[in-house]
Design a protein around this motif. Structure first.
Motif, PDB file in Angstrom:
ATOM      1  N   VAL A 288       0.861  -1.179   0.000  1.00 18.81           N
ATOM      2  CA  VAL A 288       0.000   0.000   0.000  1.00 18.81           C
ATOM      3  C   VAL A 288       0.894   1.225   0.000  1.00 18.81           C
ATOM      4  N   VAL A 289       0.393   2.308  -0.622  1.00 17.90           N
ATOM      5  CA  VAL A 289       1.214   3.490  -0.835  1.00 17.90           C
ATOM      6  C   VAL A 289       0.479   4.717  -0.316  1.00 17.90           C
ATOM      7  N   LEU A 290       1.196   5.532   0.438  1.00 12.57           N
ATOM      8  CA  LEU A 290       0.719   6.838   0.884  1.00 12.57           C
ATOM      9  C   LEU A 290       1.644   7.887   0.285  1.00 12.57           C
ATOM     10  N   THR A 291       1.053   8.815  -0.491  1.00 11.47           N
ATOM     11  CA  THR A 291       1.846   9.848  -1.159  1.00 11.47           C
ATOM     12  C   THR A 291       1.348  11.219  -0.736  1.00 11.47           C
ATOM     13  N   VAL A 292       2.266  12.077  -0.317  1.00 15.77           N
ATOM     14  CA  VAL A 292       1.953  13.459   0.051  1.00 15.77           C
ATOM     15  C   VAL A 292       2.850  14.369  -0.773  1.00 15.77           C
ATOM     16  N   GLU A 293       2.216  15.219  -1.588  1.00 14.53           N
ATOM     17  CA  GLU A 293       2.950  16.165  -2.425  1.00 14.53           C
ATOM     18  C   GLU A 293       2.577  17.578  -2.024  1.00 14.53           C
ATOM     19  N   ASN A 294       3.513  18.479  -2.214  1.00 15.27           N
ATOM     20  CA  ASN A 294       3.226  19.884  -1.921  1.00 15.27           C
ATOM     21  C   ASN A 294       3.978  20.791  -2.870  1.00 15.27           C
ATOM     22  N   THR A 295       3.420  21.966  -3.081  1.00 21.92           N
ATOM     23  CA  THR A 295       4.108  22.989  -3.849  1.00 21.92           C
ATOM     24  C   THR A 295       5.188  23.608  -2.974  1.00 21.92           C
ATOM     25  N   ALA A 330      12.297  12.377   9.808  1.00 22.15           N
ATOM     26  CA  ALA A 330      13.064  11.323  10.479  1.00 22.15           C
ATOM     27  C   ALA A 330      12.128  10.386  11.232  1.00 22.15           C
ATOM     28  N   ILE A 331      11.099  10.951  11.878  1.00 17.99           N
ATOM     29  CA  ILE A 331      10.109  10.121  12.555  1.00 17.99           C
ATOM     30  C   ILE A 331       9.336   9.291  11.543  1.00 17.99           C
ATOM     31  N   VAL A 332       8.980   9.885  10.429  1.00 17.48           N
ATOM     32  CA  VAL A 332       8.270   9.152   9.382  1.00 17.48           C
ATOM     33  C   VAL A 332       9.097   7.975   8.896  1.00 17.48           C
ATOM     34  N   LYS A 333      10.380   8.202   8.650  1.00 22.16           N
ATOM     35  CA  LYS A 333      11.247   7.129   8.181  1.00 22.16           C
ATOM     36  C   LYS A 333      11.381   6.030   9.230  1.00 22.16           C
ATOM     37  N   THR A 334      11.519   6.426  10.501  1.00 22.43           N
ATOM     38  CA  THR A 334      11.650   5.429  11.569  1.00 22.43           C
ATOM     39  C   THR A 334      10.388   4.588  11.678  1.00 22.43           C
ATOM     40  N   ILE A 335       9.227   5.229  11.611  1.00 23.39           N
ATOM     41  CA  ILE A 335       7.964   4.489  11.695  1.00 23.39           C
ATOM     42  C   ILE A 335       7.800   3.582  10.486  1.00 23.39           C
ATOM     43  N   ALA A 336       8.161   4.075   9.306  1.00 28.18           N
ATOM     44  CA  ALA A 336       8.061   3.238   8.105  1.00 28.18           C
ATOM     45  C   ALA A 336       8.984   2.027   8.210  1.00 28.18           C
ATOM     46  N   ASP A 337      10.211   2.230   8.683  1.00 25.04           N
ATOM     47  CA  ASP A 337      11.137   1.105   8.855  1.00 25.04           C
ATOM     48  C   ASP A 337      10.597   0.103   9.863  1.00 25.04           C
ATOM     49  N   ASP A 340       8.299  -2.289   8.363  1.00 21.65           N
ATOM     50  CA  ASP A 340       8.866  -2.983   7.194  1.00 21.65           C
ATOM     51  C   ASP A 340       8.519  -2.273   5.897  1.00 21.65           C
ATOM     52  N   GLY A 341       8.493  -0.952   5.951  1.00 20.00           N
ATOM     53  CA  GLY A 341       8.177  -0.159   4.769  1.00 20.00           C
ATOM     54  C   GLY A 341       9.356   0.674   4.320  1.00 20.00           C
ATOM     55  N   ILE A 353       8.104  19.032  -2.952  1.00 18.66           N
ATOM     56  CA  ILE A 353       8.579  17.652  -2.897  1.00 18.66           C
ATOM     57  C   ILE A 353       7.403  16.689  -2.938  1.00 18.66           C
ATOM     58  N   SER A 354       7.725  15.448  -3.245  1.00 20.01           N
ATOM     59  CA  SER A 354       6.763  14.346  -3.206  1.00 20.01           C
ATOM     60  C   SER A 354       7.339  13.279  -2.283  1.00 20.01           C
ATOM     61  N   VAL A 355       6.581  12.951  -1.239  1.00 18.01           N
ATOM     62  CA  VAL A 355       7.018  11.962  -0.255  1.00 18.01           C
ATOM     63  C   VAL A 355       6.116  10.741  -0.373  1.00 18.01           C
ATOM     64  N   THR A 356       6.724   9.572  -0.541  1.00 16.02           N
ATOM     65  CA  THR A 356       5.970   8.335  -0.702  1.00 16.02           C
ATOM     66  C   THR A 356       6.381   7.343   0.369  1.00 16.02           C
ATOM     67  N   VAL A 357       5.377   6.817   1.057  1.00 16.81           N
ATOM     68  CA  VAL A 357       5.594   5.762   2.043  1.00 16.81           C
ATOM     69  C   VAL A 357       4.930   4.498   1.512  1.00 16.81           C
ATOM     70  N   GLU A 358       5.709   3.420   1.444  1.00 16.62           N
ATOM     71  CA  GLU A 358       5.208   2.139   0.933  1.00 16.62           C
ATOM     72  C   GLU A 358       5.293   1.102   2.040  1.00 16.62           C
ATOM     73  N   LEU A 359       4.154   0.476   2.350  1.00 11.94           N
ATOM     74  CA  LEU A 359       4.065  -0.496   3.431  1.00 11.94           C
ATOM     75  C   LEU A 359       3.487  -1.800   2.923  1.00 11.94           C
ATOM     76  N   PRO A 360       3.772  -2.920   3.593  1.00 16.35           N
ATOM     77  CA  PRO A 360       3.197  -4.199   3.165  1.00 16.35           C
ATOM     78  C   PRO A 360       1.661  -4.156   3.262  1.00 16.35           C
ATOM     79  N   ALA A 361       1.003  -4.668   2.235  1.00 15.91           N
ATOM     80  CA  ALA A 361      -0.456  -4.704   2.208  1.00 15.91           C
ATOM     81  C   ALA A 361      -0.974  -5.963   2.891  1.00 15.91           C
ATOM     82  N   THR A 362      -2.208  -5.888   3.343  1.00 14.41           N
ATOM     83  CA  THR A 362      -2.870  -7.059   3.895  1.00 14.41           C
ATOM     84  C   THR A 362      -3.917  -7.557   2.907  1.00 14.41           C
TER      85      THR A 362
END
Length: 369
Positions: A288-295, A330-337, A340-341, A353-362
């Motif tokens: 599953v993918v969560l993407t947050v983009e901003n100008t 940094a918190i986002v990266k730690t939580i994603a890790d 297992d994302g 920027i465009s930030v994408t978090v990818e996590l294992p799907a159920t």
């Protein structure tokens, strides 16, 4: 006994067993084709006057020779086994030496075992990879501790300076001093809570539940909508249902941090934030993918790749009223890790920027609403 001694005895024992079997086979062969007794024949072809015991005489000759052969095999097996065992176990000595150096705190040493690919080479390469990972992790932890100490020291130093001013200047505005101390204290508390959150996520000390990232995105945007309106930023949320297993509190914190960063690190006015969730069916297993983009202002790929490091802030993009504590991504990266994302930060060609978090799907993840 050491492994080398045991291998030596094993080689010698196997060689002795092979020698005994070979000599036994020769003896059986001789017994089969040599008669038990034979008549003595004189040169004049006259009948002999007695019977000669052939097998008994053969045994008298064969036994000493066989014993000598076995003694030679024993000595040869022990000497050869000792040499061969030493050559085979030589890589283990290098691995042991590297392990002892790592135990003493030296993680920069590498085995770099030469030779062809075999089990020892694979073990040494795996150990080198582990040492490299440990060295990088410890270096990162040391940088993090140094940065955290510096960040925590700053509000404490400011508080001390304000209190010194109030003590030496009785006519100082008490209201302004209290307001300033409150702001500094709030920043110190936020930083401490962020550090505790990072520690909790790194230890993975949380219970996993069924979580829909699309609901996390909606909750985060609703919570931060007043902040977005204050900054003149519009937020658009969309996408599909995206189920994963994890901590609802941590995943909500992850989403909130991403949306908060996208709001405060944006254009001065008429900025925009896009939040999307979905399922990526092109990989196995599905994610599953969560993407947050901003100008925002244009960033280089090199700067964007460092934004997830602790206490790294794009100086040109930070607003003084919402600079944060430098741990958002940094918190986002730690939580994603911890889930297992993965976290990916890329600059947008038009800015921001465009930030994408990818996590294992159920199994419950499916497209559509």
């Amino acid at each position: 006994m050491s492994v080398r001694v045991r291998l030596t005895l094993s080689y010698a024992g196997f060689l002795m067993l092979a020698g005994v079997l070979l000599l036994a086979a020769v003896w059986v062969f001789l017994l089969r084709y040599v008669p038990d007794r034979a008549m003595l024949i004189n040169p004049d072809d006259q009948p002999g006057h007695g019977v000669f015991p052939v097998r008994s005489a053969l045994l008298d000759v064969f036994a000493p020779k066989a014993a000598a052969v076995l003694a030679f095999l024993l000595v040869f097996g022990l000497l050869g086994g000792w040499i061969l065992a030493g050559r085979m176990l030589a890589p283990l000595s290098r691995i042991t030496h590297a392990t002892r150096m790592a135990t003493n705190g030296s993680l920069s040493h590498r085995i770099r075992l030469p030779g062809r690919e075999d089990e020892f080479r694979e073990l040494a390469d795996a150990f080198d990879t582990m040492l490299a990972g440990l060295e990088a992790h410890i270096a990162e932890q040391r940088r993090f501790a140094a940065n955290a100490s510096h960040e925590l020291r700053t509000p404490l130093a400011i508080s001390k300076a304000l209190l010194d001013v109030a003590r030496t200047d009785p006519n100082h505005d008490t209201g302004a001093l209290i307001e300033r101390l409150h702001s500094v204290n709030a920043r110190a508390i936020d930083l401490t809570e962020a550090l505790l959150l990072v520690s909790r996520a790194e230890r993975r000390s949380f219970t996993r539940e069924h979580v829909d990232l699309s609901l996390m995105a909606e909750e985060a945007t609703e919570t931060l909508l007043p902040l977005a309106e204050k900054h003149g930023v519009t937020i658009e949320t969309g996408g599909d249902i995206a189920f994963t297993n994890g901590s609802p509190a941590l995943l909500l914190q992850l989403t909130t941090n991403l949306v908060h960063n996208a709001i405060v690190h944006n254009l001065p006015d008429q900025g925009a934030v896009w939040v999307n969730t979905g399922v990526n069916p092109d990989v196995h297993p599905k994610t599953v993918v969560l993407t947050v983009e901003n100008t925002g202002e244009k960033l280089t790929a090199q700067l964007a790749s460092t934004l997830a490091e602790p206490f790294r802030r794009g100086t040109e993009r930070v607003h003084t009223d919402h600079a944060g504590v430098g741990l958002g991504l940094a918190i986002v990266k730690t939580i994603a890790d911890a889930h297992d994302g993965t976290l990916t930060v890329t600059p947008r060609p038009v800015g921001g920027i465009s930030v994408t978090v990818e996590l294992p799907a159920t199994c419950a993840s499916h497209p559509g609403r």
